[in-house]
Design a protein around this motif. Structure first.
Motif, PDB file in Angstrom:
ATOM      1  N   VAL A 134       0.821  -1.207   0.000  1.00 29.46           N
ATOM      2  CA  VAL A 134       0.000   0.000   0.000  1.00 29.46           C
ATOM      3  C   VAL A 134       0.857   1.259   0.000  1.00 29.46           C
ATOM      4  O   VAL A 134       0.595   2.216  -0.745  1.00 29.46           O
ATOM      5  CB  VAL A 134      -0.962  -0.022   1.215  1.00 29.46           C
ATOM      6  CG1 VAL A 134      -1.738   1.285   1.316  1.00 29.46           C
ATOM      7  CG2 VAL A 134      -1.920  -1.206   1.086  1.00 29.46           C
ATOM      8  N   ARG A 135       1.913   1.295   0.808  1.00 28.06           N
ATOM      9  CA  ARG A 135       2.712   2.525   0.901  1.00 28.06           C
ATOM     10  C   ARG A 135       3.517   2.787  -0.362  1.00 28.06           C
ATOM     11  O   ARG A 135       3.683   3.916  -0.795  1.00 28.06           O
ATOM     12  CB  ARG A 135       3.649   2.451   2.108  1.00 28.06           C
ATOM     13  CG  ARG A 135       2.947   2.883   3.384  1.00 28.06           C
ATOM     14  CD  ARG A 135       3.908   3.052   4.527  1.00 28.06           C
ATOM     15  NE  ARG A 135       4.314   1.799   5.128  1.00 28.06           N
ATOM     16  CZ  ARG A 135       5.545   1.403   5.291  1.00 28.06           C
ATOM     17  NH1 ARG A 135       6.546   2.160   4.872  1.00 28.06           N
ATOM     18  NH2 ARG A 135       5.823   0.244   5.839  1.00 28.06           N
ATOM     19  N   ILE A 151       2.880  -7.310  -6.037  1.00 28.84           N
ATOM     20  CA  ILE A 151       3.852  -8.397  -6.186  1.00 28.84           C
ATOM     21  C   ILE A 151       3.090  -9.712  -6.161  1.00 28.84           C
ATOM     22  O   ILE A 151       2.351 -10.004  -5.209  1.00 28.84           O
ATOM     23  CB  ILE A 151       4.907  -8.364  -5.055  1.00 28.84           C
ATOM     24  CG1 ILE A 151       5.717  -7.073  -5.182  1.00 28.84           C
ATOM     25  CG2 ILE A 151       5.810  -9.579  -5.112  1.00 28.84           C
ATOM     26  CD1 ILE A 151       6.708  -6.842  -4.088  1.00 28.84           C
ATOM     27  N   ASP A 152       3.235 -10.485  -7.226  1.00 30.19           N
ATOM     28  CA  ASP A 152       2.548 -11.770  -7.301  1.00 30.19           C
ATOM     29  C   ASP A 152       3.345 -12.844  -6.570  1.00 30.19           C
ATOM     30  O   ASP A 152       4.584 -12.873  -6.620  1.00 30.19           O
ATOM     31  CB  ASP A 152       2.361 -12.183  -8.772  1.00 30.19           C
ATOM     32  CG  ASP A 152       1.395 -11.252  -9.484  1.00 30.19           C
ATOM     33  OD1 ASP A 152       0.462 -10.762  -8.815  1.00 30.19           O
ATOM     34  OD2 ASP A 152       1.594 -10.994 -10.687  1.00 30.19           O
ATOM     35  N   VAL A 153       2.614 -13.733  -5.917  1.00 30.48           N
ATOM     36  CA  VAL A 153       3.229 -14.901  -5.277  1.00 30.48           C
ATOM     37  C   VAL A 153       2.727 -16.134  -6.022  1.00 30.48           C
ATOM     38  O   VAL A 153       1.595 -16.568  -5.838  1.00 30.48           O
ATOM     39  CB  VAL A 153       2.845 -14.993  -3.783  1.00 30.48           C
ATOM     40  CG1 VAL A 153       3.560 -16.179  -3.129  1.00 30.48           C
ATOM     41  CG2 VAL A 153       3.165 -13.699  -3.066  1.00 30.48           C
ATOM     42  N   PRO A 154       3.552 -16.697  -6.889  1.00 29.89           N
ATOM     43  CA  PRO A 154       3.087 -17.866  -7.643  1.00 29.89           C
ATOM     44  C   PRO A 154       2.923 -19.092  -6.755  1.00 29.89           C
ATOM     45  O   PRO A 154       3.446 -19.140  -5.627  1.00 29.89           O
ATOM     46  CB  PRO A 154       4.218 -18.100  -8.659  1.00 29.89           C
ATOM     47  CG  PRO A 154       5.112 -16.912  -8.585  1.00 29.89           C
ATOM     48  CD  PRO A 154       4.904 -16.299  -7.234  1.00 29.89           C
ATOM     49  N   ALA A 155       2.221 -20.079  -7.249  1.00 32.39           N
ATOM     50  CA  ALA A 155       2.094 -21.351  -6.539  1.00 32.39           C
ATOM     51  C   ALA A 155       3.479 -21.888  -6.232  1.00 32.39           C
ATOM     52  O   ALA A 155       4.368 -21.855  -7.078  1.00 32.39           O
ATOM     53  CB  ALA A 155       1.331 -22.347  -7.405  1.00 32.39           C
ATOM     54  N   GLY A 156       3.648 -22.348  -5.008  1.00 37.67           N
ATOM     55  CA  GLY A 156       4.904 -22.987  -4.632  1.00 37.67           C
ATOM     56  C   GLY A 156       6.004 -22.037  -4.217  1.00 37.67           C
ATOM     57  O   GLY A 156       7.059 -22.469  -3.766  1.00 37.67           O
ATOM     58  N   THR A 188       5.001  -9.054   9.360  1.00 37.24           N
ATOM     59  CA  THR A 188       4.670  -7.950   8.453  1.00 37.24           C
ATOM     60  C   THR A 188       3.218  -7.540   8.678  1.00 37.24           C
ATOM     61  O   THR A 188       2.329  -8.398   8.807  1.00 37.24           O
ATOM     62  CB  THR A 188       4.860  -8.407   6.986  1.00 37.24           C
ATOM     63  OG1 THR A 188       6.241  -8.765   6.799  1.00 37.24           O
ATOM     64  CG2 THR A 188       4.480  -7.317   6.011  1.00 37.24           C
ATOM     65  N   VAL A 189       2.986  -6.240   8.716  1.00 37.58           N
ATOM     66  CA  VAL A 189       1.644  -5.723   9.022  1.00 37.58           C
ATOM     67  C   VAL A 189       0.720  -5.905   7.813  1.00 37.58           C
ATOM     68  O   VAL A 189       1.060  -5.575   6.684  1.00 37.58           O
ATOM     69  CB  VAL A 189       1.721  -4.231   9.425  1.00 37.58           C
ATOM     70  CG1 VAL A 189       0.321  -3.628   9.551  1.00 37.58           C
ATOM     71  CG2 VAL A 189       2.497  -4.090  10.737  1.00 37.58           C
ATOM     72  N   VAL A 190      -0.472  -6.433   8.086  1.00 33.76           N
ATOM     73  CA  VAL A 190      -1.507  -6.629   7.063  1.00 33.76           C
ATOM     74  C   VAL A 190      -2.587  -5.561   7.257  1.00 33.76           C
ATOM     75  O   VAL A 190      -3.096  -5.383   8.373  1.00 33.76           O
ATOM     76  CB  VAL A 190      -2.131  -8.043   7.195  1.00 33.76           C
ATOM     77  CG1 VAL A 190      -3.321  -8.197   6.260  1.00 33.76           C
ATOM     78  CG2 VAL A 190      -1.076  -9.111   6.927  1.00 33.76           C
ATOM     79  N   TYR A 215      -3.293  -6.941   1.378  1.00 35.58           N
ATOM     80  CA  TYR A 215      -2.795  -5.563   1.410  1.00 35.58           C
ATOM     81  C   TYR A 215      -1.826  -5.407   2.573  1.00 35.58           C
ATOM     82  O   TYR A 215      -2.190  -5.641   3.739  1.00 35.58           O
ATOM     83  CB  TYR A 215      -3.987  -4.604   1.589  1.00 35.58           C
ATOM     84  CG  TYR A 215      -4.929  -4.599   0.406  1.00 35.58           C
ATOM     85  CD1 TYR A 215      -5.856  -5.632   0.231  1.00 35.58           C
ATOM     86  CD2 TYR A 215      -4.900  -3.593  -0.547  1.00 35.58           C
ATOM     87  CE1 TYR A 215      -6.716  -5.649  -0.851  1.00 35.58           C
ATOM     88  CE2 TYR A 215      -5.759  -3.583  -1.629  1.00 35.58           C
ATOM     89  CZ  TYR A 215      -6.664  -4.615  -1.781  1.00 35.58           C
ATOM     90  OH  TYR A 215      -7.501  -4.638  -2.854  1.00 35.58           O
ATOM     91  N   LEU A 216      -0.612  -5.014   2.259  1.00 34.01           N
ATOM     92  CA  LEU A 216       0.446  -4.969   3.271  1.00 34.01           C
ATOM     93  C   LEU A 216       0.924  -3.538   3.499  1.00 34.01           C
ATOM     94  O   LEU A 216       0.934  -2.720   2.569  1.00 34.01           O
ATOM     95  CB  LEU A 216       1.636  -5.816   2.830  1.00 34.01           C
ATOM     96  CG  LEU A 216       1.320  -7.291   2.500  1.00 34.01           C
ATOM     97  CD1 LEU A 216       2.577  -8.020   2.044  1.00 34.01           C
ATOM     98  CD2 LEU A 216       0.698  -7.984   3.701  1.00 34.01           C
ATOM     99  N   ASP A 217       1.390  -3.281   4.714  1.00 31.42           N
ATOM    100  CA  ASP A 217       1.881  -1.946   5.075  1.00 31.42           C
ATOM    101  C   ASP A 217       3.359  -1.846   4.688  1.00 31.42           C
ATOM    102  O   ASP A 217       4.236  -1.727   5.542  1.00 31.42           O
ATOM    103  CB  ASP A 217       1.675  -1.727   6.578  1.00 31.42           C
ATOM    104  CG  ASP A 217       2.018  -0.305   6.994  1.00 31.42           C
ATOM    105  OD1 ASP A 217       1.943   0.599   6.132  1.00 31.42           O
ATOM    106  OD2 ASP A 217       2.354  -0.086   8.173  1.00 31.42           O
TER     107      ASP A 217
END
Ligand code: FES
Length: 317
Positions: free
Chosen positions: A237-238, A243-248, A276-278, A314-316
């Motif tokens: 968010v900031r 950023i995509d996190v693929p399978a595996g 990590t803040v969500v 959504y991450l801070d």
């Protein structure tokens, strides 16, 4: 990790295994623990690793841990085998126990694979002190791998221990099943620690004979789940990045690959360093750090192991 300083007061070399005695650096008593507990150890190279406490009798005087040399080590066993010396100071976390003995007056069957014997040794001593029935089956590749021969074959536990050396995996299953058949189908509790395929065999056979609730395994880290097969997106968010996190792939690895600096240490969800803040979305918590209340709050997650139940997290950041 905050913790207490402990000095290595002795090191015993037993084949591929080093056995360490640790005492509080300031001479104070170490925190109490029960059989099956483990501690986080911060090594001289800054890494944090988890080791079971395997004392004959828990005491505030000292802790004992056993570390097998692992050729595939990510640095923990390598450092303890090559760099650690008597007099070295390590930082310890409080003992934690996710593998404690369940109250039962029935038979306790302990199945150990290799160095996985360490928490089960503590349990065997505890059961012996309590006068409860137990049996420890210890599976090793060869007699030379038995770092605890003095305790399992000729020591006080000898009458309760059978050692299987050099069996093939398919033979292991037959022996495990045969031992289980000697115990009553009800009121028997099973504990296992060792390589994953070994524990899987014990769990499958134990569940069939005694029921799933009677079978317990040691697990320092989070178990991989089918959710690891699902991809998701982290919205930072900031910084306004997706950023995509693929399978595996792990979320932490994807953050690092994108140049986002996140401190980490254990990388198996037990130390809390990568917290990590969500801000929104629902993490799938796969760590061993957060309390139930923290999991329900969904205000943070451990990206080294945890994932997302929603398509976007959504991450801070
Ligand atoms: S690095 Fe230890 S919990 Fe993530």
């Amino acid at each position: 990790m905050t913790g207490m300083d402990a000095v290595i007061t002795s090191i015993e070399e037993r084949g591929d295994v080093r056995i360490f005695e640790l005492r509080a650096a300031d001479g104070s008593a170490l925190p109490p623990y029960h059989a099956g507990a483990h501690i986080d150890v911060t090594l001289g190279n800054g890494q944090i690793r988890q080791y079971s406490l395997c004392c004959r009798q828990p005491s505030g005087d000292s802790y004992r841990i056993a570390v097998k040399r692992d050729p595939k080590s990510r640095g923990g066993s390598e450092w303890l085998h090559q760099e650690a010396t008597q007099g070295h100071t390590l930082t310890l976390g409080e003992p934690r126990n996710a593998f404690s003995l369940r109250p039962s007056t029935g038979m306790h069957l302990l199945f150990a694979g290799g160095i996985g014997v360490t928490p089960l040794l503590s349990m065997a001593y505890a059961l012996q002190r309590a006068g409860q029935p137990f049996h420890l089956a210890y599976f090793i590749r060869s007699e030379a791998e038995n770092a605890f021969a003095d305790e399992t074959q000729t020591g006080p536990l000898a009458g309760h221990v059978v050692v299987f050396a050099g069996l093939q995996p398919q033979d292991n299953a037959a022996r495990i099943e045969a031992i289980m058949q000697t115990a009553p189908a009800s009121e028997t509790t099973v504990y296992t620690c060792g390589p994953t395929p070994f524990m899987d065999a014990v769990i499958a056979l134990g569940t069939t004979r005694f029921g799933a609730s009677s079978v317990h395994k040691e697990s320092f880290g989070a178990a991989p789940t089918a959710a690891g097969a699902a991809s998701f997106t982290m919205r930072l968010v900031r910084s306004g990045r997706d950023i995509d996190v693929p399978a595996g792939s792990s979320a932490l690895a994807c953050l690092h690959a994108a140049g986002i600096a996140i401190d980490c240490s254990c990388e198996v969800g037990v130390c809390g360093t990568c917290r990590t803040v969500v801000l929104d979305g629902r993490p799938e918590h796969l760590d061993s750090v957060l309390s139930d209340a923290e999991r329900q709050a969904n205000a943070c997650f451990m990206p080294c192991v945890s994932r997302s139940l929603t398509p976007v997290l959504y991450l801070d950041l």
